[in-house]
Design a protein around this motif. Sequence first.
Motif, PDB file in Angstrom:
ATOM      1  N   UNK A 122       0.812  -1.196   0.000  1.00 54.95           N
ATOM      2  CA  UNK A 122       0.000   0.000   0.000  1.00 54.95           C
ATOM      3  C   UNK A 122       0.857   1.261   0.000  1.00 54.95           C
ATOM      4  N   UNK A 123       0.187   2.415  -0.168  1.00 57.66           N
ATOM      5  CA  UNK A 123       0.916   3.669  -0.155  1.00 57.66           C
ATOM      6  C   UNK A 123       0.084   4.806  -0.694  1.00 57.66           C
ATOM      7  N   UNK A 124       0.758   5.933  -0.869  1.00 58.26           N
ATOM      8  CA  UNK A 124       0.135   7.145  -1.423  1.00 58.26           C
ATOM      9  C   UNK A 124       0.491   7.219  -2.898  1.00 58.26           C
ATOM     10  N   UNK A 152      -9.616 -10.078  -1.822  1.00 60.75           N
ATOM     11  CA  UNK A 152      -9.414  -8.755  -1.228  1.00 60.75           C
ATOM     12  C   UNK A 152     -10.740  -8.065  -0.952  1.00 60.75           C
ATOM     13  N   UNK A 153     -10.775  -7.405   0.190  1.00 63.63           N
ATOM     14  CA  UNK A 153     -11.853  -6.502   0.541  1.00 63.63           C
ATOM     15  C   UNK A 153     -11.212  -5.142   0.815  1.00 63.63           C
ATOM     16  N   UNK A 154     -12.036  -4.105   0.895  1.00 62.81           N
ATOM     17  CA  UNK A 154     -11.523  -2.791   1.270  1.00 62.81           C
ATOM     18  C   UNK A 154     -12.548  -2.051   2.120  1.00 62.81           C
ATOM     19  N   UNK A 155     -12.042  -1.107   2.900  1.00 65.50           N
ATOM     20  CA  UNK A 155     -12.911  -0.312   3.768  1.00 65.50           C
ATOM     21  C   UNK A 155     -12.444   1.128   3.745  1.00 65.50           C
ATOM     22  N   UNK A 156     -13.304   1.988   3.238  1.00 64.79           N
ATOM     23  CA  UNK A 156     -13.026   3.417   3.223  1.00 64.79           C
ATOM     24  C   UNK A 156     -13.517   4.029   4.533  1.00 64.79           C
ATOM     25  N   UNK A 187      -3.363  -6.407  -8.663  1.00 62.88           N
ATOM     26  CA  UNK A 187      -2.821  -5.384  -9.536  1.00 62.88           C
ATOM     27  C   UNK A 187      -3.909  -4.354  -9.768  1.00 62.88           C
ATOM     28  N   UNK A 188      -3.633  -3.104  -9.397  1.00 63.31           N
ATOM     29  CA  UNK A 188      -4.634  -2.038  -9.503  1.00 63.31           C
ATOM     30  C   UNK A 188      -4.141  -0.995 -10.490  1.00 63.31           C
ATOM     31  N   UNK A 189      -4.874  -0.831 -11.569  1.00 63.32           N
ATOM     32  CA  UNK A 189      -4.521   0.148 -12.599  1.00 63.32           C
ATOM     33  C   UNK A 189      -5.533   1.283 -12.630  1.00 63.32           C
ATOM     34  N   UNK A 190      -5.104   2.398 -13.187  1.00 62.12           N
ATOM     35  CA  UNK A 190      -5.991   3.551 -13.350  1.00 62.12           C
ATOM     36  C   UNK A 190      -6.724   3.880 -12.042  1.00 62.12           C
ATOM     37  N   UNK A 191      -5.957   4.009 -10.981  1.00 60.69           N
ATOM     38  CA  UNK A 191      -6.545   4.238  -9.667  1.00 60.69           C
ATOM     39  C   UNK A 191      -7.276   5.570  -9.604  1.00 60.69           C
ATOM     40  N   UNK A 192      -8.351   5.577  -8.818  1.00 63.74           N
ATOM     41  CA  UNK A 192      -9.184   6.755  -8.644  1.00 63.74           C
ATOM     42  C   UNK A 192      -9.216   7.146  -7.178  1.00 63.74           C
ATOM     43  N   UNK A 193      -9.610   8.378  -6.920  1.00 65.15           N
ATOM     44  CA  UNK A 193      -9.689   8.837  -5.524  1.00 65.15           C
ATOM     45  C   UNK A 193     -10.627   7.951  -4.713  1.00 65.15           C
ATOM     46  N   UNK A 244      -5.266   7.438  -2.740  1.00 60.15           N
ATOM     47  CA  UNK A 244      -5.137   7.941  -4.112  1.00 60.15           C
ATOM     48  C   UNK A 244      -5.450   9.427  -4.099  1.00 60.15           C
ATOM     49  N   UNK A 245      -4.475  10.221  -4.488  1.00 66.50           N
ATOM     50  CA  UNK A 245      -4.672  11.676  -4.521  1.00 66.50           C
ATOM     51  C   UNK A 245      -5.123  12.097  -5.908  1.00 66.50           C
TER      52      UNK A 245
END
Length: 118
Positions: free
Chosen positions: A9-11, A36-40, A84-90, A116-117
Amino acid sequence: QVQLVESGGGLIQAGASLTLSCEASGRSLQYYLMGWFRQAPGMEREFVADEAWSGGGNIASYADSVKGRFTISRDNAKNSVYLQMNNLRAEDTAVYYCHAMIGGQNYWGRGTQVTVSS
């Protein structure tokens, strides 16, 4: 006891790519569902992607929000799964958790932050 440890992970800026890794220990997960799961912040944990063994091979599933941008894969020799995550969005900003299911029991990693900034 199965343990899952995420990394990667990272910025990162919007439009860029990032690969998350999850290494499992305790037993081989070659024939079990991993994903994978995610939590905003302020949101429920949500499904991102997973891969399940199906006799002749693995079948991948994706959330609609990441389909076409994210790819899940695994390396059985390393007992690991990748995202693998491409074209990342905010809106992809979240803590990403590795997940495995063995005999109906869920296992979770501690998570890795992806920011993602825009």
